[in-house]
Structures are given as C-alpha cells and as structure tokens.
Design a protein around this motif. Structure first.
Motif, short mmCIF file in Angstrom:
data_model
loop_
_atom_site.label_atom_id
_atom_site.label_comp_id
_atom_site.label_asym_id
_atom_site.label_seq_id
_atom_site.Cartn_x
_atom_site.Cartn_y
_atom_site.Cartn_z
N ASP A 43 0.96 -0.95 0.01
CA ASP A 43 -0.08 -0.09 0.04
C ASP A 43 1.02 1.18 0.01
O ASP A 43 1.58 1.36 0.95
N MET A 44 0.75 2.01 -1.08
CA MET A 44 1.75 3.23 -1.31
C MET A 44 1.01 4.25 -1.43
O MET A 44 -0.14 4.45 -1.65
N PRO A 45 1.62 5.35 -1.00
CA PRO A 45 0.88 6.80 -0.92
C PRO A 45 1.06 7.42 -2.52
O PRO A 45 1.68 6.32 -3.31
N GLU A 56 3.10 6.84 9.66
CA GLU A 56 2.73 6.04 8.85
C GLU A 56 2.61 6.47 7.19
O GLU A 56 2.16 7.70 7.02
N ALA A 59 1.82 0.55 3.73
CA ALA A 59 1.92 -0.63 4.66
C ALA A 59 2.14 -1.83 3.65
O ALA A 59 1.90 -1.80 2.42
N GLU A 85 3.20 -2.60 -7.40
CA GLU A 85 1.86 -2.73 -7.54
C GLU A 85 1.39 -4.17 -8.17
O GLU A 85 0.68 -4.87 -7.75
N LYS B 298 -6.20 -5.00 -4.92
CA LYS B 298 -5.36 -6.16 -4.07
C LYS B 298 -5.28 -5.86 -2.78
O LYS B 298 -4.71 -6.65 -2.00
N ALA B 299 -5.51 -4.68 -2.09
CA ALA B 299 -5.75 -4.24 -0.83
C ALA B 299 -6.30 -5.33 -0.13
O ALA B 299 -7.30 -5.89 -0.59
N ARG B 352 -7.20 1.33 6.21
CA ARG B 352 -6.25 2.54 6.65
C ARG B 352 -6.83 3.77 6.06
O ARG B 352 -7.91 4.01 6.49
N LYS B 353 -6.09 4.61 5.23
CA LYS B 353 -6.60 5.89 4.84
C LYS B 353 -7.67 5.72 3.54
O LYS B 353 -8.15 6.98 3.26
N LYS B 354 -7.53 4.73 2.86
CA LYS B 354 -8.27 4.59 1.62
C LYS B 354 -9.51 3.89 1.74
O LYS B 354 -9.84 2.92 2.49
#
Lengths: 126, 372
Positions: A43-45, A56, A59, A85, B298-299, B352-354
């Motif tokens: 999980d990237m910004p 953070e 993740a 990805e 895929k999260a 999380r944030k998304k």
C-alpha cells in the motif's frame, strides 16, 4: 542471517534509506521481509503526498498480517515504485532493490537520528 | 485475542508439539495451545491442500462422548440440527445456542455404531465453556458425559489425494466407501481409530481421531509418505475461501447461526435452546447479517475494518478477510446491517486511509470439492 548493506541508514521500524543528495529512497530491510513472509500487497502513497518522519506512509501486507510502513524522513513523495503494484514479491526477493518511495527531503538533518548498519545489526540481534 | 493473556508456561501442547518444533514450524498461541502457524509458506501449504494433500494437527479440538438412553433427546435439546432418524456412522454439523440465539459453539455430532452413543467435537477455545454448558443442561436427562479431549489426538488429512493416501499409507480400504459427513471405526495398534470423511478446507478429506500415541505414529508415517504438513495459517485461508465460519469471528455469543447465514443447520420441527429467537430472526427480526464482499483491488480487508456505503455511512465490520490464494481476489466476510446484505449491493471497505469500492457476493467464494 539477514542481509544488511553498509551504505544505508536504518530506522527502528526496519525501513532503510538510501540518500542521493536531497533525495531519499525508502524501502524495508531484509530482516523485515523475512519476518513478514510472502508479501502480497504494498500500500503506497500517491506521488505528491507529503510524508513525515515517524508517521505511517503505507503498509505491507502478507497473507496473514499487515504491517505499517513508517517514514524515516520528512518530505514530498516524488515517485512511488509502480513495479511493486503488480509484483509485491520483489520486496521478498530483493529487499534493498525494491525501494518503495522516493522522497525529496524537507529536513535532511533527520537522517542523523537513523542508525548505521552496525547499530541496526546490533538492534536486530543477529 | 485473549490467548495473549495466558502466560506462555501455561499454554498446552498437543501430542505433536515436538514434531512441529523439529520441522521448524513457526509456533504461536491459539485457543490456549501452542500451535503451528506455518511450516513452509502459507501459500505453499494452501496449494498443497487444494491440489494434492496436506495434513493438520488438530489435536487441540475437543471430544465429548455422550451416552445413555436419553442421549439423543438430550443432544437434540442443545443442538440446532436434528439428529433423529440418521443411521449410525452419520456426522451432522450444527450449533449450540443461548436462549437469546447467540452461539455457544459450532460443532460436529457423530452418531456412533453403538446404540445411544454419540461423540461431540467442539472448538478448542470452547472446550471448558462447552463442557460446563453441556453438563448444566444434561441435568434431568438419563445420559453420561465424558470429556475425552486430553486423551484423543486428531489429524485432518485434506485434499484430492487424501483417500489415496489413507489407503496407501494406513491400508484402510474402507476410506473409499465413506461418503462426505460419514465415518467408520477402524483399528490402529489394536485401538479404536475414528475415520471420518469431514474437514474444514472445502476439499475432500478425512479427520482421524485416536489416542495421542497413535496420532504421533500416524503423523510420522504421513510425513515419510511426503504429505505436506500444514499450519493454522492456511487452515484459515482454506476454510475462509470455502465459506466456512470460524467461531470467534463469524459465530459468537453476539452472532447467531441465522445472522451468520447458517439457518440451514437449524431445524425447527423440534425444540432446542434458542429456537424461539432464531425463528424470530429467520422471520426477519434481526439487525445484522453476515455477507461476503469482494473489492476491486489487491488491498486486503482485515478483521475489524469498517464497511461503508458508497456515501460513506458506516454499516458494518469485516470479520475475516484475505487476498484469496486460490481465486486471486480480495474478499472478506463482514457483518453488516441487513438492509445492505442483498447480493450485488455496493459496499466499500475502509483500509487504513483509503476506501475501496466493492459489492456483496456469495460467501462461498470457492467451489468446494466434497466427496458425493
């Protein structure tokens, strides 16, 4: 034994930093990828997001668990490693090749708070 | 989870503990036992069960024998399913419920070959609670209870090659004749072994119950025959894909069988504890239902993550979720307000944030391959 590279800086939360002038590449250590097991998602910004040292920024997910990524430096994300990805397993295969974000640092002096290879090796106790 | 509160030295070990350590398994507390989470990678073990054969140490599970003239009437009084009218050798799945419909445990009931003899197989974390519950409600019924859990070990041998493996390694040709959810009694070292065509993976397979000493020998024989040892890590990914609940996640004192979508295991032609509430819930008087949700990314939706409508209203919570190994999709079970439980309802998961958009799908994510 986990691989540790002499030329990198390390955080207590097992991120590594490779510094090129004002730019920092951030990834996770070989020790961290081994602890996580098969990584299935990173999980990237977004590019352009700001990151703060100690906060953070994303993740790592394995089958069983997720683990927060903590930024070792403050600044702006100028690039994310889009290759991860589709191929998150690159983190397992080559933890130091698989950088996750490229950050333009706003406070390079924060690097002084990070560990060198010897200190990190001592911390993980290998 | 509560096992973190149990001091390490008080954790129990199954009869196969030494073997797990010798195999280099990653060990972790589960249900009061020190259990193997994985030996190899979870993915390798998961795929072994889907494609060939794998084995699990499930000796931590609880075995309670019930016998006596009123054993059948007693079990039917505490069990949601109806055990009347079945031949010996039949296994039935169902639950024990509280009067308010909440779940005490989910379990298997074995109708033994001896008249008026039954075996109940319960979850490890609930053995003491279940035995107390059973004892309390057995008052007034002419039957005897025996919690045999410490004396009995169990191996689950699962996968398309399970039958072949049982016959080749242990010589039990009877295995070929067992249908799904039936069992037979065989002997190993002159002692009883229950050979049961059951499991918790969505694949064909067997569960073997016998003495701890026998289990250790049989485990070693399977190992020598090349059977992949599998830990609790892939036990969870396998059962989840097959749409099977885990007590504590999808069933609990707060989650009834009807809320969990397990109404087919509740039979209302007889009386049992919790029946009135479950009937009421079945008629629509319930707030939440368990659903499957698939998201377009895929999260990974993990237990505890909030479920939201596309407008951002929180309407539920994830109970179990994975990026499915066999289906390569991010899917989860979630307990949501019933208005949002219909198939194809758009729902999002906050990770999380998304926020990741998705929709309600069938809970049986994976096409199971049981023996007919």
């Amino acid at each position: 034994m986990s691989k540790i590279l002499d030329e990198l800086k390390y955080s207590e939360s097992h991120e590594w930093v490779k510094v090129e002038g004002n730019i920092a590449y951030v990834g996770v250590t070989d020790f961290a990828q081994k602890e996580m097991g098969d990584i299935t998602y990173v999980d990237m910004p977004e590019e352009g997001d700001d990151v703060l040292a100690g906060e953070e920024f994303g993740a790592l997910e394995s089958v069983k668990a997720s683990s927060e990524l903590i930024s070792p430096v403050s600044g702006t994300v100028v690039l994310v490693n889009a290759e991860l990805e589709d191929a998150p397993e690159k983190v397992n295969e080559d933890a130091y090749g698989a950088w996750i974000i490229k950050v333009e640092m706003s406070m390079p002096s924060e690097l002084d708070k990070l560990m060198d290879a010897a200190a990190y090796k001592k911390m993980i106790g290998e | 989870m509560s096992e973190n509160l149990i001091p390490l030295e008080q954790l129990q070990k199954t009869c196969l503990y030494d073997s797990h350590v010798a195999l280099g398994a990653k060990m972790s507390p589960f249900a009061g036992f020190m259990m193997p989470i994985q030996y190899d990678s979870i993915t390798v073990e998961h795929n072994a069960v889907r494609q060939k054969v794998g084995m699990f140490d499930v000796s931590h599970m609880g075995e309670i024998f019930v016998k006596g003239p009123e054993a059948e009437a007693f079990i039917n009084h505490i069990f949601t399913n109806d055990i009347r009218g079945y031949e010996p050798g039949k296994v039935l799945y169902g639950m024990m419920c509280y009067p308010d419909g909440g779940t005490v445990d989910d379990l298997l009931v074995y109708r033994e070959y001896l008249a008026n003899h039954f075996l109940l197989v319960v979850n490890a974390a609930n053995i003491d609670k279940d035995f107390d519950w059973i004892q309390e409600h057995a008052k007034g019924f002419d039957c005897k209870l025996d919690n045999a859990s410490p004396r009995i070990g169990q191996i689950a041998l699962q996968g398309p090659e399970a039958e072949k493996t049982i016959i080749e390694v242990l010589g039990y040709k009877e295995a070929a004749d067992l249908g799904f959810y039936t069992f037979c009694d065989v002997e190993y070292n002159g002692e009883r072994l229950i050979l049961s065509r059951t499991g918790y993976t969505g694949e064909d397979g067997f569960e073997l119950y016998t003495t701890n000493e026998n289990i250790v020998e049989i485990w070693d024989k399977f190992l020598k025959a090349g059977v992949q040892p599998c830990g609790l890590g892939c036990r969870d990914t396998l059962r989840f894909e097959a749409g099977l609940p885990l007590y504590g996640d999808e069933l609990s004192p707060e989650i009834s069988p009807v809320m969990a979508g397990l109404g087919m295991f509740c039979k209302y032609e007889k009386d049992f504890i919790g029946k009135e509430t479950l009937l009421d819930q079945k008629a629509g008087n319930l707030e939440k239902k368990l659903v499957g949700i698939e998201i377009e990314d895929k999260a990974i939706p993990r237990a505890g993550y909030p479920v939201e409508t596309p407008e951002g209203e929180e309407v539920g919570v994830v109970t179990t979720g994975y990026h499915s190994i066999s289906l390569d999709k991010s899917i989860c079970f979630a307990l949501v307000k019933k208005e949002y439980s219909a198939l194809d309802t758009p729902l999002c998961i906050r990770i999380r944030k998304k926020v990741f958009p998705g929709k309600v799908v069938k809970k049986r994510f994976y096409q199971t391959n049981y023996k007919k």
